[in-house]
Design a protein around this motif. Sequence first.
Motif, PDB file in Angstrom:
ATOM      1  N   ALA A 138       0.832  -1.204   0.000  1.00 40.12           N
ATOM      2  CA  ALA A 138       0.000   0.000   0.000  1.00 40.12           C
ATOM      3  C   ALA A 138       0.870   1.260   0.000  1.00 40.12           C
ATOM      4  N   ASP A 139       1.881   1.309   0.861  1.00 37.47           N
ATOM      5  CA  ASP A 139       2.727   2.491   0.999  1.00 37.47           C
ATOM      6  C   ASP A 139       3.493   2.776  -0.295  1.00 37.47           C
ATOM      7  N   ASN A 140       3.970   1.719  -0.924  1.00 35.50           N
ATOM      8  CA  ASN A 140       4.828   1.868  -2.103  1.00 35.50           C
ATOM      9  C   ASN A 140       4.064   2.200  -3.381  1.00 35.50           C
ATOM     10  N   GLN A 141       2.759   2.364  -3.302  1.00 29.19           N
ATOM     11  CA  GLN A 141       2.045   2.898  -4.465  1.00 29.19           C
ATOM     12  C   GLN A 141       2.598   4.264  -4.844  1.00 29.19           C
ATOM     13  N   TYR A 142       3.122   5.005  -3.848  1.00 28.73           N
ATOM     14  CA  TYR A 142       3.496   6.399  -4.064  1.00 28.73           C
ATOM     15  C   TYR A 142       4.940   6.692  -3.631  1.00 28.73           C
ATOM     16  N   LEU A 143       5.724   5.637  -3.418  1.00 30.22           N
ATOM     17  CA  LEU A 143       7.072   5.782  -2.881  1.00 30.22           C
ATOM     18  C   LEU A 143       8.011   4.785  -3.543  1.00 30.22           C
ATOM     19  N   PRO A 144       9.308   5.042  -3.529  1.00 25.59           N
ATOM     20  CA  PRO A 144      10.239   4.070  -4.108  1.00 25.59           C
ATOM     21  C   PRO A 144      10.474   2.880  -3.191  1.00 25.59           C
ATOM     22  N   GLN A 145      10.666   1.724  -3.803  1.00 25.51           N
ATOM     23  CA  GLN A 145      11.144   0.534  -3.107  1.00 25.51           C
ATOM     24  C   GLN A 145      12.389   0.061  -3.834  1.00 25.51           C
ATOM     25  N   GLY A 146      13.514   0.099  -3.141  1.00 26.32           N
ATOM     26  CA  GLY A 146      14.764  -0.342  -3.734  1.00 26.32           C
ATOM     27  C   GLY A 146      15.403  -1.433  -2.920  1.00 26.32           C
ATOM     28  N   GLY A 147      16.673  -1.745  -3.246  1.00 25.05           N
ATOM     29  CA  GLY A 147      17.400  -2.720  -2.467  1.00 25.05           C
ATOM     30  C   GLY A 147      18.261  -3.638  -3.296  1.00 25.05           C
ATOM     31  N   GLU A 148      18.520  -4.817  -2.720  1.00 19.75           N
ATOM     32  CA  GLU A 148      19.358  -5.804  -3.386  1.00 19.75           C
ATOM     33  C   GLU A 148      19.096  -7.169  -2.770  1.00 19.75           C
ATOM     34  N   THR A 149      19.431  -8.220  -3.512  1.00 21.15           N
ATOM     35  CA  THR A 149      19.440  -9.561  -2.939  1.00 21.15           C
ATOM     36  C   THR A 149      20.780  -9.770  -2.251  1.00 21.15           C
ATOM     37  N   CYS A 150      20.839 -10.721  -1.274  1.00 24.17           N
ATOM     38  CA  CYS A 150      22.087 -10.847  -0.508  1.00 24.17           C
ATOM     39  C   CYS A 150      22.440 -12.274  -0.148  1.00 24.17           C
ATOM     40  N   ASN A 151      21.664 -13.266  -0.596  1.00 16.96           N
ATOM     41  CA  ASN A 151      21.883 -14.621  -0.105  1.00 16.96           C
ATOM     42  C   ASN A 151      21.256 -15.620  -1.073  1.00 16.96           C
ATOM     43  N   ASP A 152      21.979 -16.723  -1.323  1.00 16.16           N
ATOM     44  CA  ASP A 152      21.384 -17.817  -2.107  1.00 16.16           C
ATOM     45  C   ASP A 152      21.560 -19.160  -1.423  1.00 16.16           C
ATOM     46  N   SER A 153      21.845 -19.142  -0.118  1.00 12.35           N
ATOM     47  CA  SER A 153      22.065 -20.384   0.618  1.00 12.35           C
ATOM     48  C   SER A 153      20.736 -21.016   1.017  1.00 12.35           C
ATOM     49  N   THR A 154      20.797 -21.994   1.902  1.00 11.74           N
ATOM     50  CA  THR A 154      19.634 -22.844   2.183  1.00 11.74           C
ATOM     51  C   THR A 154      18.390 -22.051   2.576  1.00 11.74           C
ATOM     52  N   ASP A 155      18.559 -21.046   3.453  1.00  9.74           N
ATOM     53  CA  ASP A 155      17.372 -20.328   3.922  1.00  9.74           C
ATOM     54  C   ASP A 155      16.763 -19.429   2.850  1.00  9.74           C
TER      55      ASP A 155
END
Length: 443
Positions: free
Chosen positions: A246-263
């Motif tokens: 709901a919040d991100n309808q009007y705001l940016p959402q950024g980031g990165e992936t950081c893990n490909d292990s079991t979890d």
Amino acid sequence: ASIRLDAPKEIFESSDTNFANPDRGFYIQRVARFPERQSWVNIDANDFRRARDSGMSVVRVYTILSDLRDRALPQTVLDTITHIFTAARTAGIKVIPRFAYNFGDAPDAPLAVVLQHIDQIGAVLRANADVISFIEAGFIGYWGEWHSSTNVLIGPGQLTNDATRAILERELEQFPTSRLLAVRTPWQKRQLLGNAALTSDEAFSGTARARVGAHNDCFLASATDWGTYSSNDPRVIAEEKAFLRADNQYLPQGGETCNDSTDAQPYIGCTNALDDLARMRYSVLNEAYHPGVNARWRQDGCMPEVQRRLGYRLRLISAARTSTVRSGKRFRLQWSIQNDGFAAAYNARPIFFVLRNQATGTEARVALPHDVRRWLPGAPITLDDVISVPENLSAGAYAMFLHFPDAEPSLAARPDYALRLANANIWESATGYHRLSGSVQVR
């Protein structure tokens, strides 16, 4: 609306091409370090231009102030930060800045120093707002990622405190009001600014809640994205994801992936990744992290879709219009557009209808009263514009264009900063215009 749409209706061909578009997509990351005994990383326009040429429009720049935890920033540091923005402007890309005092396990700075640095940096950011996409809140803890603060700028744990609040408030005061900020977790934003998601009425209003989006630096790392969500309880995770949606309808959402292990394995596959990218309305992701996640997306076949759909992806569906108009009278354009991306645009951007005399090349521009930030993914959007043609327009045949330039005067004439629609055969690369078929006769 009584003006007849008497020209043949145009149906536009869509395009699956991945191309650079402002404020969205995968970004490169660069790090400028300021231990003064070391040289900072060679960030220049050629480096940024290579990213642009590869189809990216954004770079995230970490500025690490590790030798400056106890004093004001010298002018040489401020000049180098300015240099980074100048290089971005030269290359035709924008920056997501983050400032920190370490790149991992090391101290941050006392609150008084942080606030002093924000005041100094704020002047540089305000002067270079044109080439900023949004600003990650930074400054606190490891990587400026709002945890593990040695000066208790956040905590206990990752709970916000009075120092956290003071830093965010100073950033909102000093950083350019035309640009949004992003904090690390949804529950940190809610602690500081209230539980309710941003509403349509409050969106883009300039309030603190309307200026603070999100960045998730461990997207898909585990059930909780390694602490991005505040609990292992699936109900809490679902509620916090619903808040972001709901919040991100009007705001940016950024980031990165950081893990490909079991979890991470239950979450990084294409089906879940595409669902979460769309649900939380992602606009940007780091192109380098995590290599294993990127390899999985390539292996499973969804990487091209992720590349195309990060952020907004607007395409024209159809347009109907008046065939002739008298100078100084009204022209009607009815057009439909759809957002096939994961998110809406989050920075303001004007829209112009452009008439170009086919004999002389003279142009007339009329602003259209729409806000691209409100064009959310989903159903087609139909727009019906009655346009007053300038009175001094000479008679003749005019080609018609739509133009979505940058809102900043310094970039408005640059096609590399214009929004490009995902259609075939209508983009005019020299101007950043989109050509409609045929011509209108001005009498």
